[in-house]
Write an enzyme that holds these catalytic residues in place. Structure first.
Site, PDB file in Angstrom:
ATOM      1  N   ASP A   1      -2.307   6.394   6.151  1.00 33.71           N
ATOM      2  CA  ASP A   1      -2.118   5.177   6.508  1.00 33.71           C
ATOM      3  C   ASP A   1      -2.902   4.869   7.756  1.00 33.71           C
ATOM      4  OD1 ASP A   1      -1.415   2.491   6.363  1.00 33.71           O
ATOM      5  OD2 ASP A   1       0.806   2.761   6.894  1.00 33.71           O
TER       6      ASP A   1
ATOM      7  N   LYS B   1       0.633  -0.931  -0.148  1.00 32.15           N
ATOM      8  CA  LYS B   1       0.048  -0.213  -0.035  1.00 32.15           C
ATOM      9  C   LYS B   1       0.889   1.277   0.029  1.00 32.15           C
ATOM     10  CE  LYS B   1      -2.210  -1.374   3.708  1.00 32.15           C
ATOM     11  NZ  LYS B   1      -1.879  -2.606   4.003  1.00 32.15           N
ATOM     12  N   THR B   2       1.766   1.306   0.850  1.00 28.10           N
ATOM     13  CA  THR B   2       2.725   2.272   0.938  1.00 28.10           C
ATOM     14  C   THR B   2       3.619   2.584  -0.624  1.00 28.10           C
ATOM     15  OG1 THR B   2       3.225   2.014   3.183  1.00 28.10           O
ATOM     16  CG2 THR B   2       4.620   3.712   2.210  1.00 28.10           C
TER      17      THR B   2
ATOM     18  N   THR C   1      -6.556  -1.695   6.317  1.00 30.61           N
ATOM     19  CA  THR C   1      -6.276  -3.072   6.442  1.00 30.61           C
ATOM     20  C   THR C   1      -7.810  -3.773   6.491  1.00 30.61           C
ATOM     21  OG1 THR C   1      -5.952  -3.048   8.878  1.00 30.61           O
ATOM     22  CG2 THR C   1      -4.235  -3.463   7.425  1.00 30.61           C
TER      23      THR C   1
ATOM     24  N   ARG D   1       6.338  -8.476   1.677  1.00 31.50           N
ATOM     25  CA  ARG D   1       7.428  -7.913   2.599  1.00 31.50           C
ATOM     26  C   ARG D   1       8.049  -9.189   3.201  1.00 31.50           C
ATOM     27  NH1 ARG D   1       4.520  -4.408   6.414  1.00 31.50           N
ATOM     28  NH2 ARG D   1       5.913  -2.619   5.329  1.00 31.50           N
TER      29      ARG D   1
HETATM   30  P1  ATP Z   1       2.014  -1.801   6.042  1.00 34.38           P
HETATM   31  O1  ATP Z   1       0.583  -1.824   5.684  1.00 34.38           O
HETATM   32  O2  ATP Z   1       2.622  -2.666   6.888  1.00 34.38           O
HETATM   33  O3  ATP Z   1       2.593  -0.316   5.735  1.00 34.38           O
HETATM   34  P2  ATP Z   1       2.181  -1.790   3.051  1.00 34.38           P
HETATM   35  O4  ATP Z   1       1.037  -2.457   2.476  1.00 34.38           O
HETATM   36  O5  ATP Z   1       2.319  -0.393   2.996  1.00 34.38           O
HETATM   37  O6  ATP Z   1       2.651  -2.483   4.300  1.00 34.38           O
HETATM   38  P3  ATP Z   1       4.791  -1.757   1.710  1.00 34.38           P
HETATM   39  O7  ATP Z   1       5.726  -1.103   2.507  1.00 34.38           O
HETATM   40  O8  ATP Z   1       4.392  -0.915   0.305  1.00 34.38           O
HETATM   41  O9  ATP Z   1       3.526  -2.419   2.302  1.00 34.38           O
HETATM   42  O10 ATP Z   1       5.548  -3.174   0.864  1.00 34.38           O
HETATM   43  C1  ATP Z   1       6.441  -3.899   1.650  1.00 34.38           C
HETATM   44  C2  ATP Z   1       7.651  -4.401   1.094  1.00 34.38           C
HETATM   45  O11 ATP Z   1       6.906  -5.301  -0.034  1.00 34.38           O
HETATM   46  C3  ATP Z   1       8.297  -3.061   0.133  1.00 34.38           C
HETATM   47  O12 ATP Z   1       9.680  -3.616   0.423  1.00 34.38           O
HETATM   48  C4  ATP Z   1       7.915  -3.153  -0.944  1.00 34.38           C
HETATM   49  O13 ATP Z   1       9.105  -3.070  -1.905  1.00 34.38           O
HETATM   50  C5  ATP Z   1       7.653  -4.701  -1.496  1.00 34.38           C
HETATM   51  N1  ATP Z   1       6.419  -4.827  -2.230  1.00 34.38           N
HETATM   52  C6  ATP Z   1       5.504  -4.621  -1.983  1.00 34.38           C
HETATM   53  N2  ATP Z   1       4.651  -4.776  -3.263  1.00 34.38           N
HETATM   54  C7  ATP Z   1       5.400  -5.020  -4.222  1.00 34.38           C
HETATM   55  C8  ATP Z   1       5.200  -5.414  -5.612  1.00 34.38           C
HETATM   56  N3  ATP Z   1       3.997  -5.314  -6.005  1.00 34.38           N
HETATM   57  N4  ATP Z   1       6.215  -5.527  -6.121  1.00 34.38           N
HETATM   58  C9  ATP Z   1       7.558  -5.578  -5.597  1.00 34.38           C
HETATM   59  N5  ATP Z   1       7.688  -5.312  -4.265  1.00 34.38           N
HETATM   60  C10 ATP Z   1       6.699  -4.802  -3.686  1.00 34.38           C
END
Ligand code: ATP
Length: 334
Positions: free
Chosen positions: A109, A64-65, A158, A217
């Site tokens: 977030d 998401k981030t 979430t 992740r």
């Molecule tokens: P949270 O809810 O815990 O903040 P998030 O959903 O925001 O998590 P991110 O921080 O964006 O998740 O992603 C986590 C890791 O996974 C990052 O290192 C990112 O590089 C990798 N990642 C996520 N999605 C992808 C994707 N589609 N392709 C490549 N890498 C990804």
């Protein structure tokens, strides 16, 4: 901390940033979300307008981030990052909103955890690009309307179901992010390995991907542990055998279950004949708090079809017996 937790650990913070894809084209998987988002962004760019507000819903670690950062990059606008828990009062939100620049992307977030009064302020800001700043207290208080820059809100949650209807309705586009397929995670593992300078065989990348619980992740974290192992015990190149040996050492099994998951499952099977058994009884038998079992272990076991929650208690499925290599007694009714 669990190796298979989808939450961001301290170690992840620095690495996550280095491994994030920067453009929509580099974002792997989530095909539909990517295509929908691409349309939203490109039509806005074509019209020279700020795009609709975007809601991203999905579990931790699914990107998401990363997507919020990509949205800002694709629009060529700055990104401001804040989170629901950081906004305790309406004033906290007013301070952010009133200092946004034209077209800026605001990433909020955990939007479901924002304070109630701030929520109302956000409705107005999202719809009319205006905030009402309240001056004074009690009966003499007056609301002074203040115009703010047109911005794009990217909210992340979430649980989209937990958002109040009026807030959900103000997003022009909601993207539901699903767990990733092993094949997609394999591509992510290979890409991350390239960025980290890790030599990894394709079969080893597949092995890591399969155990990553559908979550990038976790895939990136397992990759780092497998790399450590290959560097210390071998010449650094990650082969399938090395990946398997490393993951065995870290107690992450073929389906991505860790020690706690397996302990819960094993107790359910061997001590309670596969259930049904109440959550607290099950938790006591593995020496954990009921909440830990319910929040940390169960969701994944349920998702994998290994455990079911029923009105009479927790029940193991036929797949659970199979996974642990045990034979169900006739009383298990399977
Ligand atoms: P949270 O809810 O815990 O903040 P998030 O959903 O925001 O998590 P991110 O921080 O964006 O998740 O992603 C986590 C890791 O996974 C990052 O290192 C990112 O590089 C990798 N990642 C996520 N999605 C992808 C994707 N589609 N392709 C490549 N890498 C990804």
């Amino acid at each position: 901390e669990r190796l298979v937790s989808a939450e961001q650990s301290v170690e992840d913070q620095a690495i996550d940033a280095a491994l994030r894809p920067k453009q929509l084209d580099d974002f792997i998987g989530q095909e539909r979300v990517r295509e929908q988002l691409s349309l939203v962004l490109h039509s806005a760019l074509r019209r020279g307008r700020t795009p609709d507000h975007v809601l991203l819903s999905g579990g931790p670690g699914l990107g998401k981030t990363t997507l919020a950062m990509i949205i800002a990059a694709e629009l060529g606008k700055p990104l401001r990052i804040t989170s629901g828990p950081a906004i305790e009062r309406a004033g906290d939100l007013a301070a952010v909103l009133s200092t946004l620049s034209e077209g800026e992307v605001l990433f909020l977030d955990e939007i479901h955890r924002m304070a109630r009064p701030a929520e109302e302020m956000l409705y107005l800001a999202m719809e009319d690009f205006r905030v009402d700043v309240v001056v004074g207290k009690g009966p003499g208080a007056t609301a002074i309307p203040l115009d703010i820059a047109r911005f794009t809100l990217v909210g992340a949650t979430t649980r989209a179901g937990m958002l109040p209807g009026p807030l959900r309705d103000r997003f022009g586009f909601t993207a539901h992010m699903d767990f990733y397929e092993p094949a997609e995670l394999e591509v992510i593992v290979r890409r991350s390995a390239g960025l980290l300078g890790v030599r990894i065989d394709d079969e080893a990348a597949a092995e890591v991907a399969f155990r990553s619980r559908g979550t990038p992740r976790i895939a990136n974290r397992l990759l780092r542990r497998v790399r450590d192992y290959a560097e210390v015990r071998a010449d650094g190149r990650v082969t399938r055998e090395l990946a398997r040996a490393a993951l065995k050492l870290y107690e992450v099994d073929e389906e991505g279950l860790d020690r706690l998951d397996r302990a819960v499952l094993r107790a359910l099977l061997t001590k309670f004949g596969g259930g049904p058994v109440g959550l607290s009884t099950l938790a006591v038998s593995v020496g954990e708090e009921p909440e830990t079992v319910e929040v940390v272990a169960e969701p994944f076991l349920v998702r994998q079809g290994l455990l079911a929650r029923t009105a009479r208690g927790r029940v193991a499925t036929a797949a659970a017996w199979e996974h642990l290599g045990l034979t169900p007694p006739p009383s298990a009714g399977l």
